[in-house]
Design a protein around this motif. Structure first.
Motif, mmCIF file in Angstrom:
data_model
loop_
_atom_site.group_PDB
_atom_site.id
_atom_site.type_symbol
_atom_site.label_atom_id
_atom_site.label_comp_id
_atom_site.label_asym_id
_atom_site.label_seq_id
_atom_site.Cartn_x
_atom_site.Cartn_y
_atom_site.Cartn_z
ATOM 1 N N ASP A 205 -124.668 -47.090 -64.268
ATOM 2 C CA ASP A 205 -123.237 -46.794 -64.390
ATOM 3 C C ASP A 205 -122.701 -46.129 -63.136
ATOM 4 O O ASP A 205 -121.492 -45.915 -63.013
ATOM 5 N N GLU A 206 -123.570 -45.776 -62.209
ATOM 6 C CA GLU A 206 -123.175 -45.211 -60.925
ATOM 7 C C GLU A 206 -123.360 -46.246 -59.832
ATOM 8 O O GLU A 206 -124.281 -47.067 -59.877
ATOM 9 N N VAL A 207 -122.494 -46.209 -58.855
ATOM 10 C CA VAL A 207 -122.574 -47.124 -57.716
ATOM 11 C C VAL A 207 -122.647 -46.303 -56.447
ATOM 12 O O VAL A 207 -121.721 -45.534 -56.159
ATOM 13 N N PRO A 208 -123.743 -46.401 -55.693
ATOM 14 C CA PRO A 208 -124.920 -47.230 -55.970
ATOM 15 C C PRO A 208 -125.777 -46.657 -57.095
ATOM 16 O O PRO A 208 -125.543 -45.544 -57.559
ATOM 17 N N ILE A 209 -126.780 -47.433 -57.509
ATOM 18 C CA ILE A 209 -127.702 -46.995 -58.554
ATOM 19 C C ILE A 209 -128.351 -45.685 -58.120
ATOM 20 O O ILE A 209 -128.750 -45.525 -56.960
ATOM 21 N N GLU A 210 -128.445 -44.743 -59.053
ATOM 22 C CA GLU A 210 -129.096 -43.478 -58.720
ATOM 23 C C GLU A 210 -129.942 -42.990 -59.889
ATOM 24 O O GLU A 210 -129.726 -43.375 -61.040
ATOM 25 N N GLN A 211 -130.912 -42.158 -59.570
ATOM 26 C CA GLN A 211 -131.729 -41.555 -60.624
ATOM 27 C C GLN A 211 -130.907 -40.519 -61.379
ATOM 28 O O GLN A 211 -129.997 -39.893 -60.827
ATOM 29 N N ILE A 212 -131.261 -40.351 -62.642
ATOM 30 C CA ILE A 212 -130.541 -39.415 -63.492
ATOM 31 C C ILE A 212 -131.525 -38.722 -64.429
ATOM 32 O O ILE A 212 -132.542 -39.305 -64.818
ATOM 33 N N LYS A 213 -131.244 -37.475 -64.761
ATOM 34 C CA LYS A 213 -132.068 -36.760 -65.726
ATOM 35 C C LYS A 213 -131.735 -37.244 -67.133
ATOM 36 O O LYS A 213 -130.596 -37.619 -67.423
ATOM 37 N N TYR A 214 -132.732 -37.210 -67.992
ATOM 38 C CA TYR A 214 -132.558 -37.676 -69.364
ATOM 39 C C TYR A 214 -131.365 -37.014 -70.030
ATOM 40 O O TYR A 214 -130.510 -37.672 -70.634
ATOM 41 N N GLU A 215 -131.278 -35.690 -69.920
ATOM 42 C CA GLU A 215 -130.212 -34.950 -70.597
ATOM 43 C C GLU A 215 -128.821 -35.248 -70.030
ATOM 44 O O GLU A 215 -127.817 -34.926 -70.659
ATOM 45 N N ASP A 216 -128.757 -35.855 -68.844
ATOM 46 C CA ASP A 216 -127.472 -36.169 -68.231
ATOM 47 C C ASP A 216 -126.989 -37.585 -68.546
ATOM 48 O O ASP A 216 -125.865 -37.942 -68.182
ATOM 49 N N THR A 217 -127.823 -38.384 -69.200
ATOM 50 C CA THR A 217 -127.401 -39.746 -69.521
ATOM 51 C C THR A 217 -126.310 -39.735 -70.590
ATOM 52 O O THR A 217 -126.295 -38.868 -71.472
ATOM 53 N N ASN A 218 -125.408 -40.697 -70.514
ATOM 54 C CA ASN A 218 -124.373 -40.827 -71.542
ATOM 55 C C ASN A 218 -124.989 -41.053 -72.914
ATOM 56 O O ASN A 218 -124.467 -40.578 -73.922
ATOM 57 N N HIS A 219 -126.089 -41.777 -72.951
ATOM 58 C CA HIS A 219 -126.739 -42.097 -74.229
ATOM 59 C C HIS A 219 -127.172 -40.825 -74.952
ATOM 60 O O HIS A 219 -126.957 -40.673 -76.157
ATOM 61 N N TYR A 220 -127.777 -39.913 -74.200
ATOM 62 C CA TYR A 220 -128.218 -38.656 -74.793
ATOM 63 C C TYR A 220 -127.024 -37.789 -75.178
ATOM 64 O O TYR A 220 -126.954 -37.269 -76.301
ATOM 65 N N GLN A 221 -126.072 -37.640 -74.268
ATOM 66 C CA GLN A 221 -124.956 -36.733 -74.512
ATOM 67 C C GLN A 221 -124.074 -37.197 -75.668
ATOM 68 O O GLN A 221 -123.683 -36.398 -76.529
ATOM 69 N N SER A 223 -124.913 -39.266 -78.159
ATOM 70 C CA SER A 223 -125.671 -39.190 -79.414
ATOM 71 C C SER A 223 -125.754 -37.746 -79.903
ATOM 72 O O SER A 223 -125.539 -37.463 -81.099
ATOM 73 N N ARG A 224 -126.043 -36.839 -78.997
ATOM 74 C CA ARG A 224 -126.165 -35.435 -79.394
ATOM 75 C C ARG A 224 -124.827 -34.885 -79.905
ATOM 76 O O ARG A 224 -124.784 -34.233 -80.955
ATOM 77 N N ARG A 225 -123.760 -35.172 -79.189
ATOM 78 C CA ARG A 225 -122.450 -34.651 -79.602
ATOM 79 C C ARG A 225 -122.025 -35.219 -80.949
ATOM 80 O O ARG A 225 -121.455 -34.510 -81.782
ATOM 81 N N PHE A 226 -122.302 -36.501 -81.170
ATOM 82 C CA PHE A 226 -121.932 -37.108 -82.436
ATOM 83 C C PHE A 226 -122.722 -36.495 -83.593
ATOM 84 O O PHE A 226 -122.161 -36.159 -84.639
ATOM 85 N N LEU A 227 -124.028 -36.341 -83.392
ATOM 86 C CA LEU A 227 -124.861 -35.792 -84.464
ATOM 87 C C LEU A 227 -124.504 -34.345 -84.770
ATOM 88 O O LEU A 227 -124.568 -33.906 -85.919
ATOM 89 N N GLU A 228 -124.116 -33.596 -83.757
ATOM 90 C CA GLU A 228 -123.775 -32.191 -83.968
ATOM 91 C C GLU A 228 -122.343 -32.003 -84.472
ATOM 92 O O GLU A 228 -122.032 -30.966 -85.073
#
Length: 239
Positions: A205-221, A223-228
């Motif tokens: 989702d970033e241009v150019p492609i870059e590494q990301i920490k698990y907790e910073d991914t949209n998928h984690y954030q 999902s966590r916000r919805f569940l909480e």
């Protein structure tokens, strides 16, 4: 590890405005270095992660409809248009492994049934019976448990597609056993799978492609916000 680097052959591309070269992440890609036995590609649909996976599978000489080098069948949508425009850097070269393409898995299962007409023993690599005679989730796990046992490179495009959350957790155990003697590159939307420890995660989702920490991914954030805050989210979505 086997595959160390993915290099895009920019000088070979004649028209950078054509698909898939105009996908922003592909357009800006020069090289992508892999340093872990488990690597995740994450991002929204259309971000280029599956396009790059297909190209890697093509260069590995795997069937881009899904399978290994020995699986010969065709699916119209399986053309790897980027395949001839990348180079893979190996240490050492590996041509054993498998490409899982969730969207064409049905065709792969039918291909195995055709092979079994001449050699029923082939089912021993897929849980002892036709993949069509198993539920979608069971057939995926049968493939992972029985076909993925040897050293090699395993390229998986959205393996969670048929897996319940409980089976995704079971698949984490399979990943852990496999990575001891194999390399895995996985495109996924699953915050469960990408939670595998010590893996590298590349954000498309970033241009150019870059590494990301698990907790910073949209998928984690998300999902966590919805569940909480489920009630708050639902109220905002539905009011």
């Amino acid at each position: 590890m086997y595959l160390r680097e993915i290099i895009k052959l920019n000088k070979k591309i004649q028209n950078h405005t054509q698909y898939p070269f105009n996908i922003p992440t592909i357009k800006t890609l020069d090289t992508l270095s892999l340093k872990k036995n488990v690597t995740f590609f994450v991002g929204e649909n259309g971000s280029g992660k599956s396009t790059l996976l297909e190209a890697i599978a093509y260069q590995c000489e795997f069937n881009t409809a899904g399978g290994s080098r020995n699986n010969t069948y065709e699916v119209d949508s399986s053309e790897a248009r980027l395949g001839d425009y990348i180079r893979l850097s190996w240490m050492p070269k590996m041509n054993k492994g498998f490409f899982l393409r969730a969207e064409s898995f049905y065709h792969f299962a039918s291909h195995i049934d055709e092979l079994a007409e001449d050699d029923p023993g082939i089912y021993s690599y897929y849980g002892g019976k036709s993949l069509h005679e198993q539920s979608h989730g069971e057939s995926f796990l049968s493939l992972f448990k029985n076909r993925f046992g040897q050293s090699g490179i395993y390229i998986l495009d959205e393996p969670e597609a048929a897996l319940s959350p409980a089976r995704q957790l079971a698949f984490l155990s399979i990943i852990h056993e496999l990575q001891k003697h194999a390399q895995l590159i996985i495109a996924t939307h699953s915050p469960i799978l990408m939670g595998y420890p010590n893996a590298d995660i590349f954000n498309f989702d970033e241009v150019p492609i870059e590494q990301i920490k698990y907790e910073d991914t949209n998928h984690y954030q998300i999902s966590r916000r919805f569940l909480e805050n489920r009630k708050v989210y639902l109220r905002e979505l539905m009011d």
